[in-house]
Design an enzyme around this catalytic site. Sequence first.
Site, short mmCIF file in Angstrom:
data_model
loop_
_atom_site.label_atom_id
_atom_site.label_comp_id
_atom_site.label_asym_id
_atom_site.label_seq_id
_atom_site.Cartn_x
_atom_site.Cartn_y
_atom_site.Cartn_z
N ASN A 1 -14.31 1.11 8.92
CA ASN A 1 -12.54 0.82 8.55
C ASN A 1 -12.68 -0.69 8.90
O ASN A 1 -13.11 -1.57 8.36
CB ASN A 1 -11.79 1.34 10.71
N ASP B 1 -12.34 4.51 6.79
CA ASP B 1 -12.60 4.64 5.26
C ASP B 1 -13.92 5.23 4.62
O ASP B 1 -14.02 5.69 3.35
CB ASP B 1 -12.87 3.15 4.69
O1 MRU Z 1 -8.11 -2.64 2.81
P1 MRU Z 1 -7.27 -1.13 3.03
O2 MRU Z 1 -5.77 -1.35 3.86
O3 MRU Z 1 -7.14 0.24 1.73
O4 MRU Z 1 -7.81 -0.65 4.22
C1 MRU Z 1 -6.99 0.39 4.88
C2 MRU Z 1 -8.26 0.72 5.98
O5 MRU Z 1 -8.93 0.53 6.81
C3 MRU Z 1 -7.45 2.35 6.82
O6 MRU Z 1 -7.54 2.26 7.96
C4 MRU Z 1 -8.28 3.19 6.04
O7 MRU Z 1 -8.41 3.38 5.35
C5 MRU Z 1 -7.66 4.76 7.10
S1 MRU Z 1 -5.92 5.58 6.13
C6 MRU Z 1 -5.78 6.88 6.63
#
Ligand code: MRU
Length: 346
Positions: free
Chosen positions: A247, A237
């Site tokens: 992440n 992220d």
């Molecule tokens: O809370 P989320 O579902 O948005 O979190 C997503 C993640 O942590 C993913 O692993 C990250 O965004 C990478 S997506 C290619």
Amino acid sequence: MSFRTIEWRDDKVIMIDQTRLPGEEVYCEYADYKSVAEAIRGMVIRGAPAIGVAAAMGVALGAREIIADTYESFSRQMENVCDVMARTRPTAVNLFWAIERMKRVADENRDKPLDQLREILKTEAIRIEQEDLELCKAIGRHGAALIPEGATVLTHCNAGGLATAGYGTALGVIRAAHEAGKKIQVFADETRPWLQGARLTAWELMKDGIPVTLISDNMAGFFMKRGEIACCVVGADRIAANGDTANKIGTYSVAVLAKENNIPFYVAAPTTTLDLSLENGDQIPIEERHSREVTHLHGFPVAPEGIRVRNPAFDVTPARYISAIITEQGVVSGDYVTGLRGLVAP
Ligand code: MRU
């Protein structure tokens, strides 16, 4: 891939509703920027790159809603649209990257008639979506070489087509290895509390015919210790200048377990996920979400009423646990400060 995560169609934004997967494949239409912001906050769309695309399309919708005679008035209202979008989720830096890019394009075209400017912003948002798909495919090409023939690959959360404009980052690496004919299989952590692994990763890999086995988060160490996991690949992220990576919550535990068991731990992410303004991961803002995500499963209580709850949505994996970061521009390992500084986001 047999689904579309997000697209611009007939001046509306269409998204697959990820809150209803895997039970129902429903596509929602959004005609105004505030409802796009609500969709991001409510996880109709999630995953760092997909959030970035949604924010750009939300800004483009917002630009169409603005009533103005001058660029100055347009720009003031645009600021407000961007602020609404920026307040949706704090951790994934792709959101802020996309908003900044949209603002820059507006500013570069300030001399154009406002109707033309609105069209330019729409085109830019669609371009961001198309570029993201290309970035994911390039990540896949670079990362596939790291996946051994016959490997069982562990992944956490959903860093797939659903989390991007398509193809995925971590799942992009897995897809590319599979497409190259490597006989690999995936272990998907269920990813409590929101269950991105169980609901989304399992769904999209099964849809594409890539062998996948679902495990609950606390089983990862068991399989690693028994020698059943060849490597781990996750998304990101936000990646700080020193390689520390935010992440999905639980990623840090997976990385520590991987190091303990001498298993390579890879992060796959486009350069749009880099935040080189932050020296290290301690500076990454971590979203805390509603307690109900922890106390309830599909509306059913799984904890006593009134229990105190913490619900951080992300954690930070220190760079020393990361064997390599796979980007669209190549694989970085070792000295992350120098390696990441050499990359430039589009
Ligand atoms: O809370 P989320 O579902 O948005 O979190 C997503 C993640 O942590 C993913 O692993 C990250 O965004 C990478 S997506 C290619």
